[in-house]
Design a protein around this motif. Structure first.
Motif, PDB file in Angstrom:
ATOM      1  N   ASP B 144      21.239  30.166 -22.003  1.00  0.00           N
ATOM      2  CA  ASP B 144      20.839  30.382 -23.333  1.00  0.00           C
ATOM      3  C   ASP B 144      19.890  29.621 -24.096  1.00  0.00           C
ATOM      4  O   ASP B 144      20.045  28.337 -24.555  1.00  0.00           O
ATOM      5  CB  ASP B 144      22.056  29.759 -24.360  1.00  0.00           C
ATOM      6  N   PRO B 145      18.627  29.793 -24.006  1.00  0.00           N
ATOM      7  CA  PRO B 145      17.494  28.949 -24.461  1.00  0.00           C
ATOM      8  C   PRO B 145      17.622  28.805 -26.094  1.00  0.00           C
ATOM      9  O   PRO B 145      18.459  30.039 -26.485  1.00  0.00           O
ATOM     10  CB  PRO B 145      16.118  29.886 -24.032  1.00  0.00           C
ATOM     11  N   GLY B 146      16.857  28.315 -26.677  1.00  0.00           N
ATOM     12  CA  GLY B 146      17.322  28.102 -28.291  1.00  0.00           C
ATOM     13  C   GLY B 146      16.894  29.577 -28.844  1.00  0.00           C
ATOM     14  O   GLY B 146      17.723  29.858 -29.791  1.00  0.00           O
ATOM     15  N   ALA B 147      15.922  30.153 -28.614  1.00  0.00           N
ATOM     16  CA  ALA B 147      15.720  31.588 -29.231  1.00  0.00           C
ATOM     17  C   ALA B 147      16.487  32.506 -28.606  1.00  0.00           C
ATOM     18  O   ALA B 147      17.139  32.046 -27.663  1.00  0.00           O
ATOM     19  CB  ALA B 147      14.301  32.027 -29.107  1.00  0.00           C
ATOM     20  N   ASP B 148      16.654  33.646 -29.258  1.00  0.00           N
ATOM     21  CA  ASP B 148      17.398  34.867 -28.653  1.00  0.00           C
ATOM     22  C   ASP B 148      16.289  35.528 -27.868  1.00  0.00           C
ATOM     23  O   ASP B 148      15.830  36.834 -28.076  1.00  0.00           O
ATOM     24  CB  ASP B 148      17.988  35.763 -29.842  1.00  0.00           C
ATOM     25  N   SER B 160      16.363  28.052 -19.141  1.00  0.00           N
ATOM     26  CA  SER B 160      17.524  27.665 -18.918  1.00  0.00           C
ATOM     27  C   SER B 160      18.164  27.278 -20.375  1.00  0.00           C
ATOM     28  O   SER B 160      18.371  28.403 -21.021  1.00  0.00           O
ATOM     29  CB  SER B 160      17.815  26.395 -17.976  1.00  0.00           C
ATOM     30  N   GLY B 161      18.795  26.265 -20.626  1.00  0.00           N
ATOM     31  CA  GLY B 161      19.484  26.050 -22.039  1.00  0.00           C
ATOM     32  C   GLY B 161      20.629  25.066 -22.036  1.00  0.00           C
ATOM     33  O   GLY B 161      20.617  24.249 -21.066  1.00  0.00           O
ATOM     34  N   THR B 162      21.428  25.255 -23.033  1.00  0.00           N
ATOM     35  CA  THR B 162      22.440  24.011 -22.932  1.00  0.00           C
ATOM     36  C   THR B 162      23.625  24.295 -21.672  1.00  0.00           C
ATOM     37  O   THR B 162      24.231  23.435 -21.696  1.00  0.00           O
ATOM     38  CB  THR B 162      23.111  24.496 -24.538  1.00  0.00           C
ATOM     39  N   ASN B 163      23.769  25.381 -21.279  1.00  0.00           N
ATOM     40  CA  ASN B 163      24.794  25.851 -20.139  1.00  0.00           C
ATOM     41  C   ASN B 163      24.461  25.206 -18.816  1.00  0.00           C
ATOM     42  O   ASN B 163      25.086  25.524 -17.736  1.00  0.00           O
ATOM     43  CB  ASN B 163      25.253  26.993 -20.132  1.00  0.00           C
ATOM     44  N   ARG B 326      29.634  27.639 -35.013  1.00  0.00           N
ATOM     45  CA  ARG B 326      28.883  26.849 -36.098  1.00  0.00           C
ATOM     46  C   ARG B 326      28.228  25.809 -35.408  1.00  0.00           C
ATOM     47  O   ARG B 326      26.914  25.605 -35.664  1.00  0.00           O
ATOM     48  CB  ARG B 326      29.673  26.192 -37.260  1.00  0.00           C
ATOM     49  N   LEU B 327      28.907  24.935 -34.571  1.00  0.00           N
ATOM     50  CA  LEU B 327      28.008  23.751 -34.215  1.00  0.00           C
ATOM     51  C   LEU B 327      26.979  24.099 -33.101  1.00  0.00           C
ATOM     52  O   LEU B 327      25.840  23.818 -33.101  1.00  0.00           O
ATOM     53  CB  LEU B 327      29.067  22.859 -33.313  1.00  0.00           C
ATOM     54  N   TRP B 328      27.494  25.167 -32.092  1.00  0.00           N
ATOM     55  CA  TRP B 328      26.320  25.577 -31.317  1.00  0.00           C
ATOM     56  C   TRP B 328      25.196  26.663 -31.751  1.00  0.00           C
ATOM     57  O   TRP B 328      24.395  26.440 -31.484  1.00  0.00           O
ATOM     58  CB  TRP B 328      26.933  26.417 -30.018  1.00  0.00           C
ATOM     59  N   ASN B 329      25.550  27.230 -32.904  1.00  0.00           N
ATOM     60  CA  ASN B 329      24.502  27.925 -33.756  1.00  0.00           C
ATOM     61  C   ASN B 329      23.520  27.005 -34.167  1.00  0.00           C
ATOM     62  O   ASN B 329      22.321  27.189 -34.151  1.00  0.00           O
ATOM     63  CB  ASN B 329      25.108  28.887 -34.478  1.00  0.00           C
ATOM     64  N   ALA B 330      24.169  25.833 -34.750  1.00  0.00           N
ATOM     65  CA  ALA B 330      23.232  24.953 -35.251  1.00  0.00           C
ATOM     66  C   ALA B 330      22.377  23.997 -34.423  1.00  0.00           C
ATOM     67  O   ALA B 330      21.216  24.055 -34.613  1.00  0.00           O
ATOM     68  CB  ALA B 330      24.199  23.649 -35.957  1.00  0.00           C
ATOM     69  N   ARG B 331      22.974  23.982 -33.065  1.00  0.00           N
ATOM     70  CA  ARG B 331      22.152  23.342 -32.175  1.00  0.00           C
ATOM     71  C   ARG B 331      20.957  24.359 -31.478  1.00  0.00           C
ATOM     72  O   ARG B 331      20.017  23.954 -31.475  1.00  0.00           O
ATOM     73  CB  ARG B 331      22.925  22.976 -30.766  1.00  0.00           C
ATOM     74  N   HIS B 332      21.440  25.767 -31.625  1.00  0.00           N
ATOM     75  CA  HIS B 332      20.376  26.641 -31.058  1.00  0.00           C
ATOM     76  C   HIS B 332      19.365  26.827 -32.120  1.00  0.00           C
ATOM     77  O   HIS B 332      18.342  27.064 -31.584  1.00  0.00           O
ATOM     78  CB  HIS B 332      21.095  27.945 -30.578  1.00  0.00           C
ATOM     79  N   SER B 333      19.860  26.494 -33.358  1.00  0.00           N
ATOM     80  CA  SER B 333      18.705  26.723 -34.417  1.00  0.00           C
ATOM     81  C   SER B 333      17.777  25.390 -34.444  1.00  0.00           C
ATOM     82  O   SER B 333      16.922  25.472 -35.620  1.00  0.00           O
ATOM     83  CB  SER B 333      19.228  27.086 -35.767  1.00  0.00           C
ATOM     84  N   ALA B 334      18.098  24.357 -33.826  1.00  0.00           N
ATOM     85  CA  ALA B 334      17.373  23.034 -33.968  1.00  0.00           C
ATOM     86  C   ALA B 334      15.810  23.352 -34.194  1.00  0.00           C
ATOM     87  O   ALA B 334      15.256  22.492 -34.894  1.00  0.00           O
ATOM     88  CB  ALA B 334      17.775  22.046 -32.698  1.00  0.00           C
ATOM     89  N   TYR B 335      15.232  24.158 -33.297  1.00  0.00           N
ATOM     90  CA  TYR B 335      13.763  24.094 -33.282  1.00  0.00           C
ATOM     91  C   TYR B 335      13.369  24.576 -34.774  1.00  0.00           C
ATOM     92  O   TYR B 335      12.516  24.313 -35.320  1.00  0.00           O
ATOM     93  CB  TYR B 335      13.277  25.265 -32.116  1.00  0.00           C
ATOM     94  N   PHE B 336      14.084  25.700 -35.193  1.00  0.00           N
ATOM     95  CA  PHE B 336      13.414  26.130 -36.432  1.00  0.00           C
ATOM     96  C   PHE B 336      13.969  25.290 -37.583  1.00  0.00           C
ATOM     97  O   PHE B 336      13.286  25.116 -38.612  1.00  0.00           O
ATOM     98  CB  PHE B 336      14.100  27.670 -36.716  1.00  0.00           C
TER      99      PHE B 336
END
Lengths: 472, 472
Positions: B144-148, B160-163, B326-336
């Motif tokens: 799960d990289p930050g972007a989709d 890679s990503g958070t996992n 909500r927490l992980w969506n926030a983390r994934h949106s960190a770049y933006f």
């Protein structure tokens, strides 16, 4: 012995006296042309007749390997890296003559980085020597082929073993390499970081390249903390299919088992005799669970339920460390135990690996093949990976037995490929599986492999005549 | 914008009208030369100015990709595969012009093999689309990289990503590929078996090759059973060093955490604003635990003890699935979220990864570098892997800000390399990291990469000008 598998004819290349002279100047009595030494280095555990190198050189450093490679390259002489001689598919045979580089004296631990869970070693160290060196660190290296293979050889064949279901294979566990390339350059691949996206994955290109692209002279691998708790158990099943179905369900449930090994009735008999055990002569699974105390209990309970639902008997536990060691030593000795079922025999070993959903079908149809053959052929398998071996025991003096073994091997491989599997899960291609490469990968993918070989070893000096045909 | 990182000059190649004509004959209105379309395809999330392809073609099948590649090869025209456009290092810029192959219409699941824990997909499917398609299977794809991002792009950059700390990266999770090579052949690499020793590891050669060796048109990846229990927690630390030291101990103990993410004070502020959260503005760790109910409790307890010993506060739990999302969506949106800290800015993102033992030192020295700079530069990191990102927010109209960002980037990369790390843990090289390749790998290893490129793409048609300089 004339081996029926398709492969290019063996054709020795000239071995110039001038090269031998230069090697002697550089390596003195670490160069040998003695018949016994050459015979030892021109064979492996396969049933192939030995093919002797012209000379053997015992190297002690990357620099020395570089010197040998440069000298051989100048004289167009092939190079075969030699670790512990335990390969199973003819990898070490000097089919075009040349120099066998014996790496057994390069068996040191270069550095243990316990905090990073990594260790850097020379290629000649064996997996047991490595784990001995790690004893006081609380860490271990999990990859464990049957033989006490060298880490260099295990890298070169992309080896695995009984722990791969949990810890992966050499593919996942090699972080970086030092390699002497065919033109005598020394390169370092990878870093000690756990991951990287910096360019082509040279590490994984050399892992599994069987000495055909360069000589591996240093390896950095991942280590793992010794689990807090370990338990092992065996259980018998009424049939092979039942045992395999229990494994499939276990994998599909995501239970993080450390080991799950299948041993058939004949293999159990061999192991009992060789290792003085009294296991029931029936299809068996050997399990091992790693984790915290409660985690291990939980895993074992889950798996026992699955086993029971698949007609397996109650677990027999090996809880004391010495009982566990005895059990796994017996499993690791299975190959040699099986050879003793038929005095004077050699084994043709199959090594297919299929998607787990097809494993029961694959094993059951293989069993039928074997029932139709006169060769004693025990089956063992790293079934958690979908990988199993049939050891077809043959009299090397009887060509028809070899032909029979190859006939069965072809059936098993053909079936595995149809099921989306591979002709070799962990032993490598060597000479023996060359005939299946195009069936498995297709002409064009093998052509891509060939063009990589052409790019990195245009004179075809590095372990020539292995993996695929290539003229250079 | 004049970018200071060393790289070959951009030089457009001719784009023959005859090729455009042939493309239109074959693809009709799926060929575009519209300025807006070309601009969209000639950029990514990096601060590089767009470099436009001459045309964009929307492909719908492997056969169509093959047709485009053959036509381009006949006319010596470059080819750039395009997924979701979310790369961060200039990967998609058409620095020599050519044809951008848009793969977004190839976004189907080809087959789910739930029993084997594998799925085969087309390259344009995004990671979220894939997990949506898997919803009813009880399985998931963890990378799960930050972007989709698209699975094709993730394969091409070895993302890679958070996992990754638990499930590995694309390197470990891609089992096989279909690739259209530079000369228009279609090859299949790998099998659906979990492991194989059958020849060179072409799968891992193409994974991370950033479109420079071929176009990936199908990908088979591993899946994992949805864990029985999941829990997530955040906790604040007095300093970045304390947080990182807690992570190092957790990794060294072998606790199988699924995720552990570091977010610095400034990044927390950005995330709070962007995602309407009220996290404390302090260095934080985000944890996630996967396993059985009792396993998750046990892991969490172990980690809480480690956290407490490193001055961390008590865990704040996100137990309900919606709180976790909500927490992980926030983390994934960190770049933006971070981009919004400075209106109109772009980000230069660092991506070093170091051996875990050096991570605290590396992060603390980086913090000092940033304190000496006027650019707002939040830090986030997949610290369980030793990987972290600094997003240096700059005004693209002010060249001195870009120079300042690159100055810091060079310091950070230089330090990581000295520590045995890599210049890019997961984003890839693209244009931006080319200048570090020789520092990281050495001249000779890069020469080996170049000879592989020469072997597979002698005319330098596949995403030319990326990873390393190559003339073809």
């Amino acid at each position: 012995m004339n081996h029926p598998t398709e492969r290019p004819a063996f054709q020795k290349r000239p071995f110039p006296a001038a090269l031998l002279e230069l090697l002697k100047q550089n390596f003195a009595d670490r160069v040998s042309t003695a018949q016994a030494v050459r015979e030892h280095h021109g064979r492996d555990e396969s049933p192939f007749d030995p093919q002797l190198p012209d000379a053997v050189v015992y190297a002690r450093s990357t620099d020395e390997v570089q010197t040998i490679v440069k000298l051989c390259a100048e004289h167009d002489v092939p190079i075969i890296p030699y670790g512990n001689g335990s390969s199973l598919e003819g990898h070490l045979l000097a089919v075009q003559g040349g120099v066998s580089i014996d790496l057994s004296e390069m068996n040191q631990v270069v550095s243990i980085n316990a905090e990073d869970l990594t260790v850097t070693v020379q290629p000649g160290i064996s997996r047991k020597q490595l784990n001995e060196a790690l004893k006081d660190t609380g860490l271990f290296f999990p990859i464990d082929p049957g033989a006490d293979a060298s880490i260099g050889g295990m890298s070169a064949t992309r080896a695995s073993g009984t722990n791969a279901v949990r810890y992966g294979t050499m593919r996942e566990n090699v972080l970086g390499l030092t390699v002497v390339t065919a033109d005598g350059r020394v390169i370092k691949t990878g870093t000690r970081a756990r991951k990287s996206s910096a360019g082509y994955d040279l590490t994984r290109l050399f892992v599994g390249s069987e000495g055909t692209l360069g000589v591996i002279t240093e390896i950095t691998v991942r280590l793992y903390p010794q689990p807090e708790a370990i338990s092992a158990a065996v259980c018998a099943f009424p049939s092979m299919g039942d045992a395999v179905r229990a494994v499939i369900e276990t994998i599909q449930m995501g239970v993080p088992i450390a080991r799950v090994e299948f041993v058939d009735k004949l293999a159990v008999r061999a192991i009992n005799r060789h290792s003085n055990l009294t296991l029931r002569e029936a299809p068996m699974l050997f399990f091992e669970f790693h984790g915290t105390e409660s985690g291990v209990l939980e895993q074992a309970q889950t798996v026992q339920d699955i086993v029971a639902a698949n007609k397996g008997e109650d677990f027999e536990w090996a809880t004391r460390p010495e009982d566990r060691s005895r059990l796994w030593n017996a499993r690791h000795s299975a190959y040699f135990a099986m050879l003793q079922l038929k005095p004077g025999c050699r084994a043709v070993t199959t090594d297919v690996c299929v998607p787990i959903s097809r494993l029961a079908e694959c094993v059951e149809e293989t069993e039928k093949d074997l029932q139709g053959s006169y060769l004693p052929s025990p089956i063992v398998g790293h079934v958690g990976d979908g990988n199993f071996h049939v050891a077809m025991l043959l009299d090397p003096a009887r060509p028809e037995e070899l032909e029979e073994a190859e006939r069965i091997n072809r059936r098993i491989v053909g079936r595995a490929l149809k099921m989306g599997g591979t002709c070799t899960g962990e032993h490598g291609v060597g000479l023996h599986k060359m005939g299946f490469m195009i069936d498995e990968h297709g002409e064009d993918a093998v052509a891509v492999m060939r063009s990589i070989k052409q790019a990195l070893d245009p004179k075809n000096l590095m372990n020539p005549g292995k993996i695929f045909s290539f003229e250079g």
